[in-house]
Design a protein around this motif. Structure first.
Motif, PDB file in Angstrom:
ATOM      1  N   MET A 138       0.820  -1.213   0.000  1.00 66.16           N
ATOM      2  CA  MET A 138       0.000   0.000   0.000  1.00 66.16           C
ATOM      3  C   MET A 138       0.853   1.262   0.000  1.00 66.16           C
ATOM      4  N   ASN A 139       0.564   2.144  -0.955  1.00 65.68           N
ATOM      5  CA  ASN A 139       1.182   3.465  -1.011  1.00 65.68           C
ATOM      6  C   ASN A 139       0.300   4.483  -0.302  1.00 65.68           C
ATOM      7  N   PHE A 140       0.943   5.378   0.411  1.00 64.66           N
ATOM      8  CA  PHE A 140       0.272   6.514   1.034  1.00 64.66           C
ATOM      9  C   PHE A 140       0.865   7.763   0.390  1.00 64.66           C
ATOM     10  N   PRO A 141       0.301   8.196  -0.742  1.00 63.50           N
ATOM     11  CA  PRO A 141       0.971   9.173  -1.604  1.00 63.50           C
ATOM     12  C   PRO A 141       0.566  10.620  -1.342  1.00 63.50           C
ATOM     13  N   THR A 142       1.293  11.504  -2.004  1.00 64.75           N
ATOM     14  CA  THR A 142       0.897  12.904  -2.115  1.00 64.75           C
ATOM     15  C   THR A 142       0.209  13.052  -3.470  1.00 64.75           C
ATOM     16  N   THR A 195       1.312  15.758   5.180  1.00 69.74           N
ATOM     17  CA  THR A 195       2.057  14.775   5.963  1.00 69.74           C
ATOM     18  C   THR A 195       1.201  13.847   6.809  1.00 69.74           C
ATOM     19  N   THR A 196      -0.118  13.987   6.775  1.00 60.83           N
ATOM     20  CA  THR A 196      -0.946  13.037   7.529  1.00 60.83           C
ATOM     21  C   THR A 196      -0.697  11.606   7.061  1.00 60.83           C
ATOM     22  N   GLN A 197      -0.392  11.448   5.771  1.00 59.38           N
ATOM     23  CA  GLN A 197      -0.215  10.103   5.230  1.00 59.38           C
ATOM     24  C   GLN A 197       1.041   9.417   5.762  1.00 59.38           C
ATOM     25  N   VAL A 199       2.230   9.262   8.969  1.00 60.29           N
ATOM     26  CA  VAL A 199       1.904   8.480  10.171  1.00 60.29           C
ATOM     27  C   VAL A 199       0.911   7.376   9.837  1.00 60.29           C
ATOM     28  N   GLN A 200       0.027   7.614   8.892  1.00 58.15           N
ATOM     29  CA  GLN A 200      -0.928   6.581   8.498  1.00 58.15           C
ATOM     30  C   GLN A 200      -0.200   5.388   7.880  1.00 58.15           C
ATOM     31  N   ALA A 201       0.798   5.656   7.066  1.00 59.83           N
ATOM     32  CA  ALA A 201       1.561   4.573   6.434  1.00 59.83           C
ATOM     33  C   ALA A 201       2.291   3.736   7.474  1.00 59.83           C
ATOM     34  N   VAL A 202       2.894   4.394   8.449  1.00 58.20           N
ATOM     35  CA  VAL A 202       3.601   3.664   9.496  1.00 58.20           C
ATOM     36  C   VAL A 202       2.619   2.825  10.308  1.00 58.20           C
ATOM     37  N   GLY A 203       1.453   3.382  10.638  1.00 59.83           N
ATOM     38  CA  GLY A 203       0.441   2.626  11.366  1.00 59.83           C
ATOM     39  C   GLY A 203      -0.059   1.433  10.576  1.00 59.83           C
ATOM     40  N   ALA A 219       5.392   5.309   2.261  1.00 61.62           N
ATOM     41  CA  ALA A 219       4.907   6.656   2.580  1.00 61.62           C
ATOM     42  C   ALA A 219       5.584   7.665   1.670  1.00 61.62           C
ATOM     43  N   TRP A 220       4.853   8.709   1.325  1.00 63.27           N
ATOM     44  CA  TRP A 220       5.384   9.724   0.400  1.00 63.27           C
ATOM     45  C   TRP A 220       5.117  11.131   0.933  1.00 63.27           C
TER      46      TRP A 220
END
Length: 420
Positions: A138-142, A195-197, A199-203, A219-220
């Motif tokens: 899963m990518n958590f992108p900008t 940048t919310t993504q 911490v979401q990616a790490v979680g 995370a991006w």
């Protein structure tokens, strides 16, 4: 002698303090200056084993990993195991993204959508990273990683319908244009809040490890977003729990209107931010498709082998405006993008393929025409479902659906009142 008297003759207790504000090397009207970007020779940066201890590769947070040299040859220990067919597919993905950008930028100027953000100069970063991932990751992108979707085969029509917010918009008009979302394609919903993504990616990665799953997260963020508190919170949790995540920082030299030195401070590089958290950190030439893939492959393998997170800084350049709401000529020289020393990612991969005999200028010209025709056909299909000011729109019933598992009584009454 007391400490109070140990003051230099040139400084007294009354000496005024000075407030420091970092300044870019050049401003509008000046000459582009990238003398501060120290670029090592291609192939000169060592490739450590994947299980290396972070403290043994501190130097890699201050160098730049490169594979393609000035003649288009792939050299050094980071040359990846990609065949020519893979590289041609990568080139076509980048060309598709650039053609897509051009058509959507034009559509915004024509009033067919309210907003758009281009990727010009950064196409290699997301396109190469995507093919190093596995299904389910899963990518958590900008908002500047659409290459993840294009390289993953996501339909152009669906992307355009989201931009137009029409009746076929997969997100039903609930998101700003270019803020895509596709769980099936490993693309977490883009957030407009910086940048919310991270911490979401790490979680998400921590949850994957807790469940004993095999999927990792990526995370991006851009360089400007590294100044946000969520960036540092994410690094704390990723380091502490050895989360299976790749922490990507795309350093494209400029935030919306401030140069990267504002967010970077005196740390020297963005990759160096990882060192204080005990996270292995690498810098890579973000305009070198082969180098991006090789570093992505290294960091992803590290995450999948339960060796923890990696922080990767992609050194690239935002050639276009930050968005259609931005005028970069107000804060940087107009010709600055032409002076970027790491070149154009499309041209560099094209030159490499020509150098190894797998491509030609004739094939490239033909591919440009084919790709443009494909993008235009997708645009016509998307516009048949409506644009910002004409055609079909998402239904008002979409306001009520997909929010609650069980709709509260007051919302049921409101829905009944408007008849949807």
């Amino acid at each position: 002698m007391t400490s109070n008297t140990m003051i230099s003759n040139s400084v007294t207790a009354d000496t005024p303090l000075r407030f420091h504000v970092p300044e870019p090397a050049s401003r509008p009207g000046g000459q582009p200056d990238f003398s501060n970007v120290v670029i090592p020779e291609a192939g000169s940066v060592r490739r450590p084993p994947v299980d290396v201890a972070p403290e043994e590769i501190r130097d890699l947070a201050y160098s730049i990993i490169r594979v393609l040299d000035g003649e288009g040859k792939a050299v050094g220990p980071w040359v990846p195991d990609l065949g020519n067919d893979d590289l041609i597919a990568g080139l076509r993905n980048m060309m598709t993204l650039r053609a897509f950008d051009a058509r959507m930028q034009m559509a915004q100027r024509q009033g067919k959508t309210s907003f758009y953000m281009q990727h010009t100069g950064e196409e290699a970063v997301s396109s190469a990273f995507r093919i190093a991932l596995s299904p389910g990751d899963m990518n958590f992108p900008t908002y500047r990683q659409a290459g993840l979707l294009i390289a993953g085969g996501y339909p152009l029509v669906d992307m355009m319908c989201q931009i137009y917010s029409n009746e076929r918009d997969p997100l039903k008009g609930r998101q700003l244009p270019v803020m895509y979302s596709s769980k099936e394609n490993g693309f977490f919903t883009i957030s407009g809040n910086l940048t919310t993504q991270f911490v979401q990616a790490v979680g998400w990665a921590m949850a994957s490890a807790i469940k004993g799953d095999s999927r990792i997260a990526a995370a991006w963020v851009g360089d400007g977003a590294t100044a946000e508190p969520d960036f540092h919170a994410a690094l704390v949790f990723a380091s502490t729990y050895k989360a299976p995540v790749v922490l990507n920082v795309v350093n494209n030299q400029w935030a919306i209107s401030t140069f990267q030195g504002i967010a970077r401070g005196n740390s020297g590089t963005f990759a160096a931010r990882g060192l204080g958290f005990g996270i292995p950190a690498l810098r890579v030439d973000g305009n070198d498709y082969l180098a991006v893939y090789a570093v992505a492959q290294w960091a992803i393998e590290r995450a999948r082998r339960n060796l923890g997170p990696t922080l990767v800084e992609y050194v690239t350049y935002r050639a276009g405006a930050h968005s259609t709401s931005d005028d970069p000529s107000a804060y940087r020289p107009k010709a600055e993008s032409d002076g970027w020393p790491l070149g154009d990612p499309l041209l560099r991969l094209k030159d490499h393929l020509i150098a190894v005999g797998a491509w030609s200028q004739e094939r490239h010209t033909q591919a440009e025409a084919e790709i443009l025709a494909t993008v235009i056909a997708a645009q016509k299909e998307a516009e048949s479902f409506g644009t910002l000011h004409s055609g079909g729109k998402p239904s008002a019933r979409d306001i009520f659906e997909g929010v609650y598992a069980e709709m509260p009584p007051h919302l049921r009454r409101q829905r009944q009142q408007i008849g949807v």
